[in-house]
Design a protein around this motif. Structure first.
Motif, PDB file in Angstrom:
ATOM      1  N   LEU A 102       0.837  -1.205   0.000  1.00 10.71           N
ATOM      2  CA  LEU A 102       0.000   0.000   0.000  1.00 10.71           C
ATOM      3  C   LEU A 102       0.873   1.258   0.000  1.00 10.71           C
ATOM      4  O   LEU A 102       0.538   2.253  -0.648  1.00 10.71           O
ATOM      5  N   TYR A 105       1.871   1.611  -3.437  1.00 12.62           N
ATOM      6  CA  TYR A 105       0.728   2.004  -4.259  1.00 12.62           C
ATOM      7  C   TYR A 105       0.414   3.489  -4.111  1.00 12.62           C
ATOM      8  O   TYR A 105       0.360   4.233  -5.087  1.00 12.62           O
ATOM      9  N   VAL A 106       0.229   3.908  -2.849  1.00 17.47           N
ATOM     10  CA  VAL A 106      -0.126   5.318  -2.623  1.00 17.47           C
ATOM     11  C   VAL A 106       1.015   6.224  -3.089  1.00 17.47           C
ATOM     12  O   VAL A 106       0.783   7.258  -3.734  1.00 17.47           O
ATOM     13  N   ALA A 158      10.289  14.629  10.688  1.00 17.42           N
ATOM     14  CA  ALA A 158       9.249  15.655  10.619  1.00 17.42           C
ATOM     15  C   ALA A 158       7.862  15.091  10.921  1.00 17.42           C
ATOM     16  O   ALA A 158       7.090  15.711  11.644  1.00 17.42           O
ATOM     17  N   PHE A 159       7.538  13.892  10.362  1.00 17.05           N
ATOM     18  CA  PHE A 159       6.168  13.378  10.466  1.00 17.05           C
ATOM     19  C   PHE A 159       6.020  12.266  11.503  1.00 17.05           C
ATOM     20  O   PHE A 159       4.931  11.775  11.730  1.00 17.05           O
ATOM     21  N   PRO A 163       4.058   4.627   8.312  1.00 14.53           N
ATOM     22  CA  PRO A 163       4.082   4.565   6.839  1.00 14.53           C
ATOM     23  C   PRO A 163       4.015   5.921   6.143  1.00 14.53           C
ATOM     24  O   PRO A 163       4.430   6.020   4.993  1.00 14.53           O
ATOM     25  N   ILE A 164       3.503   6.953   6.815  1.00 13.10           N
ATOM     26  CA  ILE A 164       3.320   8.250   6.141  1.00 13.10           C
ATOM     27  C   ILE A 164       4.630   8.794   5.576  1.00 13.10           C
ATOM     28  O   ILE A 164       4.691   9.156   4.392  1.00 13.10           O
TER      29      ILE A 164
ATOM     30  N   MET B  41      -9.343   1.922  -8.028  1.00 16.60           N
ATOM     31  CA  MET B  41      -8.082   2.503  -7.583  1.00 16.60           C
ATOM     32  C   MET B  41      -8.310   3.532  -6.485  1.00 16.60           C
ATOM     33  O   MET B  41      -7.583   3.576  -5.496  1.00 16.60           O
ATOM     34  N   ILE B  42      -9.370   4.354  -6.661  1.00 15.17           N
ATOM     35  CA  ILE B  42      -9.658   5.357  -5.636  1.00 15.17           C
ATOM     36  C   ILE B  42     -10.035   4.668  -4.330  1.00 15.17           C
ATOM     37  O   ILE B  42      -9.611   5.073  -3.238  1.00 15.17           O
ATOM     38  N   LEU B  44      -9.067   1.716  -3.258  1.00 14.42           N
ATOM     39  CA  LEU B  44      -7.860   1.160  -2.642  1.00 14.42           C
ATOM     40  C   LEU B  44      -7.039   2.270  -1.984  1.00 14.42           C
ATOM     41  O   LEU B  44      -6.491   2.109  -0.888  1.00 14.42           O
ATOM     42  N   PHE B  45      -6.986   3.402  -2.668  1.00 13.22           N
ATOM     43  CA  PHE B  45      -6.261   4.554  -2.145  1.00 13.22           C
ATOM     44  C   PHE B  45      -6.850   4.983  -0.798  1.00 13.22           C
ATOM     45  O   PHE B  45      -6.128   5.184   0.184  1.00 13.22           O
ATOM     46  N   PHE B  47      -8.661   3.177   1.215  1.00  9.73           N
ATOM     47  CA  PHE B  47      -8.414   2.134   2.207  1.00  9.73           C
ATOM     48  C   PHE B  47      -7.001   2.274   2.777  1.00  9.73           C
ATOM     49  O   PHE B  47      -6.772   2.164   3.986  1.00  9.73           O
ATOM     50  N   ALA B  48      -6.021   2.556   1.897  1.00  9.05           N
ATOM     51  CA  ALA B  48      -4.636   2.704   2.349  1.00  9.05           C
ATOM     52  C   ALA B  48      -4.514   3.872   3.312  1.00  9.05           C
ATOM     53  O   ALA B  48      -3.888   3.753   4.373  1.00  9.05           O
ATOM     54  N   ARG B  51      -5.829   2.846   6.575  1.00  7.30           N
ATOM     55  CA  ARG B  51      -4.931   1.930   7.272  1.00  7.30           C
ATOM     56  C   ARG B  51      -3.718   2.651   7.845  1.00  7.30           C
ATOM     57  O   ARG B  51      -3.191   2.287   8.886  1.00  7.30           O
ATOM     58  N   PHE B  52      -3.262   3.666   7.146  1.00  7.22           N
ATOM     59  CA  PHE B  52      -2.073   4.404   7.610  1.00  7.22           C
ATOM     60  C   PHE B  52      -2.427   5.444   8.659  1.00  7.22           C
ATOM     61  O   PHE B  52      -1.583   6.226   9.066  1.00  7.22           O
ATOM     62  N   PHE B  54      -4.036   8.093   8.307  1.00 10.16           N
ATOM     63  CA  PHE B  54      -3.699   9.371   7.690  1.00 10.16           C
ATOM     64  C   PHE B  54      -4.591  10.459   8.273  1.00 10.16           C
ATOM     65  O   PHE B  54      -5.791  10.272   8.410  1.00 10.16           O
ATOM     66  N   ARG B  58      -1.861  15.700  11.071  1.00  6.12           N
ATOM     67  CA  ARG B  58      -0.517  15.135  11.133  1.00  6.12           C
ATOM     68  C   ARG B  58       0.343  15.669   9.991  1.00  6.12           C
ATOM     69  O   ARG B  58       1.512  16.023  10.179  1.00  6.12           O
ATOM     70  N   ILE B  59      -0.276  15.741   8.801  1.00  2.00           N
ATOM     71  CA  ILE B  59       0.456  16.255   7.639  1.00  2.00           C
ATOM     72  C   ILE B  59       0.834  17.717   7.873  1.00  2.00           C
ATOM     73  O   ILE B  59       1.977  18.130   7.636  1.00  2.00           O
ATOM     74  N   GLY B  62       3.547  17.956  10.346  1.00  2.00           N
ATOM     75  CA  GLY B  62       4.805  17.520   9.742  1.00  2.00           C
ATOM     76  C   GLY B  62       5.390  18.582   8.852  1.00  2.00           C
ATOM     77  O   GLY B  62       6.595  18.863   8.895  1.00  2.00           O
TER      78      GLY B  62
END
Lengths: 294, 290
Positions: A102, A105-106, A158-159, A163-164, B41-42, B44-45, B47-48, B51-52, B54, B58-59, B62
């Motif tokens: 993943l 993929y991402v 930084a993050f 995985p990010i 694809m979107i 799966l994106f 879902f990823a 899972r991360f 996200f 946080r972004i 960072g």
């Protein structure tokens, strides 16, 4: 028949064979000098890189015994005698492998989008402005020259761990690599549709959308798939620096000498990479076959 | 009939047109497939990202962190002269690792390439076995090979050389065998018809055709190995990577950017030099994705 061949007069033969010999001598000398240069460079590199042949010869046994230990369980039995014990962590490792894929993929998708947005500005046929074109080109070059694991090291700080940072590092590297490949494809397109779009009053985005993208999309997809394949390998080691995926468990197993775990994880990685190779290769052949242009 | 009235007539008879020309109004199958693929694809994106774990905060945090320490990277500076010398030495080590690793891999992969190629192999079993072996070697990253070799020859650049070598044997073997399979069969037939043995067929029929291709690939890999050998030090196998990861971990940002500049310059120089040699040998070759 072979007997009908007549020998050349002696002086003519001597002149021809002399010319041949001197030609060959010049070529040999060239090859020899090239070979000598390589040997000298190799010796210099060997000296700098502390190559130690005696150490290598005395320790090469350790290399093979390492593989021997990789094939041995803690109990001393061969790994294949007890598959369940060998792959005891299969569930955990599969999830980590899923994470790895993943991440790839991402990272590939985000990087491909970045490369897609930038590639038109880096193509000499669509971006007449020298400054913008070269600025974009240098930026892409920077993104693909700095290794992704270096980006990962910095992003982990930084993050935070996880995985990010791995995704971001792969995305940046991918944008650099794909941006360049994409722009090379764009530079080879047929310009007639572009002229058509512009002359019928199309704006820049419309020109890209209707005249350029249909010509390049199958090649873009093929390159992206190839990149995904590379990124899966890259993502497998992201965990070495704390950026998620299976790498974390692998480096831990190697460092702590959990031999059978190392071989199990390696086999899982190799298997996954092989399957992805096969699938993407098939897809790419179909894409390029359908697209027609290379 | 003018254009506008034709349009009006067509619009008025829309339903009739639809029933009479169903094929033209149907959504094409390719488009349905394309939409389905994009949707998958979107999905799966998403879902990823889920899972991360996200999250936008946080972004943003960072990026805020990056913003606070990236300015510290300027101006790039090694800190002190002895340290600059240390970095330069490590850089030389990096280039040496790449060069020697590539060279050794090429030498070792050369016979394997012939074994793995359909037209020069001994028999099908050997070909199959060598193919699979090359594939599995290729599946293991240089960093992993470095960790394995460190166990054998200890920390240091020698392990790096062996790691680059091991990971490239697979790639070279595959590329070489593909080049050999693409070779024209006519020179081989010529050698065969004048009574050449199997070995002579390969030497005089195949080798002259594939050598320039192989030389180009070796040079190309030398370039890309310079990039990989910059990072191989992260796990302790010599080169500039050791210092780079050290400087990042101790947050010495000016040194980090100094090392990154060194790497960029070195890679650019090697690209230019080997690109020139490559063009002299084979003419322009299409770039690989790397």
């Amino acid at each position: 028949m072979a007997t009908s061949l007549k020998a050349l007069p002696a002086e003519r033969l001597a002149a021809l064979s002399g010319a041949y010999a001197s030609e060959m001598r010049a070529k040999r000398l060239n090859t020899l000098m090239f070979g000598a240069a390589i040997v000298i460079a190799a010796i210099a590199s060997g000296w700098i890189a502390e190559v130690n042949l005696t150490k290598f010869v005395t320790h090469i046994g350790a290399f093979f015994s390492y593989f021997d230990r990789l094939a041995t369980l803690d109990t001393g039995a061969r790994v294949w005698t007890d598959i369940a014990e060998w792959f005891w962590g299969l569930k955990k490792w599969s999830l980590l492998l899923l994470d790895t894929m993943l991440i790839a993929y991402v990272g590939t998708i985000v990087g491909a989008l970045g490369g897609f947005l930038l590639c038109f500005a880096a193509s000499s046929n669509l971006m007449p402005n020298w400054w913008i074109r070269n600025a974009v080109k240098r930026f892409l070059e920077f993104c693909r020259t700095v290794p992704e694991i270096v980006f990962a090291l910095i992003f982990v700080i930084a993050f935070g761990l996880g995985p990010i940072p791995g995704v971001l590092a792969i995305a940046i590297h991918t944008a650099g690599a794909l941006g360049k490949l994409y722009s090379e494809v764009v530079e080879n397109i047929d310009m007639k549709p572009v002229e058509g779009a512009v002359s019928s009053g199309g704006s820049w985005p419309e020109m890209i959308g209707f005249a350029v993208v249909p010509q390049v999309i199958s090649n873009f997809a093929s390159y992206t798939l190839l990149r995904f394949e590379i990124n899966v390998r890259g993502a497998a080691v992201m965990g070495f620096v704390g950026a998620g995926g299976i790498g974390q468990d692998l480096i831990e197993a190697i460092r702590k000498f959990y031999y059978s775990d190392v071989s199990a994880i390696l086999l899982l990685i190799i298997g996954t990479v092989m399957i992805i190779d096969l699938v993407t290769e098939r897809l790419r052949h179909r894409l390029l076959g359908a697209g027609g242009q290379t | 009939m003018s254009r506008t009235s034709l349009r009006a007539v067509a619009l008025a008879d829309m339903n009739g047109l639809r029933t009479r020309h169903t094929a033209e109004f149907a959504v094409p199958r390719e488009r349905v497939i394309a939409i389905a693929i994009v949707a998958a694809m979107i999905g799966l994106f998403a879902f990823a990202l889920y899972r991360f774990e996200f999250s936008l905060t946080r972004i943003i945090n960072g990026i805020g962190n990056l913003g606070s320490f990236v300015p510290l990277m300027f101006p790039p500076s090694p800190g002190s002269w002895p340290r600059a010398w240390l970095f330069l030495h490590a850089l030389a080590e990096t280039v040496a690792i790449a060069f020697l690793g590539t060279l050794l891999a090429a030498i070792l992969a050369f016979p394997l390439g012939f074994l793995a190629a359909r037209n020069t192999t001994i028999n099908r079993v050997v070909q199959f076995m060598s193919r699979r072996m090359l594939d599995s070697v290729r599946g293991v990253d240089a960093l992993i090979w470095a960790l394995i070799w460190i166990n054998v020859v200890g920390l240091g650049p020698f392990a790096g050389v062996l790691a680059i070598m091991s990971s490239d044997i697979g790639a070279f073997g595959k590329l070489f065998s593909e080049a050999i399979e693409a070779a024209d069969n006519k020179p081989v037939e010529g050698v065969t018809s004048s009574g050449g043995s199997h070995l002579q067929q390969v030497r005089f029929g195949v080798l002259p055709q594939v050598l320039p291709v192989i030389a180009g690939q070796i040079l190309y890999y030398f370039e890309s190995n310079t990039r990989s050998s910059t990072i191989i030090g992260i796990v302790g196998a010599g080169g500039i990577g050791l210092h780079l990861s050290e400087m990042i971990r101790t947050l010495e940002w000016p040194s980090v950017s100094f090392i990154i500049c060194l790497i960029l310059v070195t890679v650019a120089v090697i690209d230019a030099v080997s690109g020139r040699i490559r063009r002299a040998i084979v003419g322009p070759v299409p770039q690989d994705a790397h």
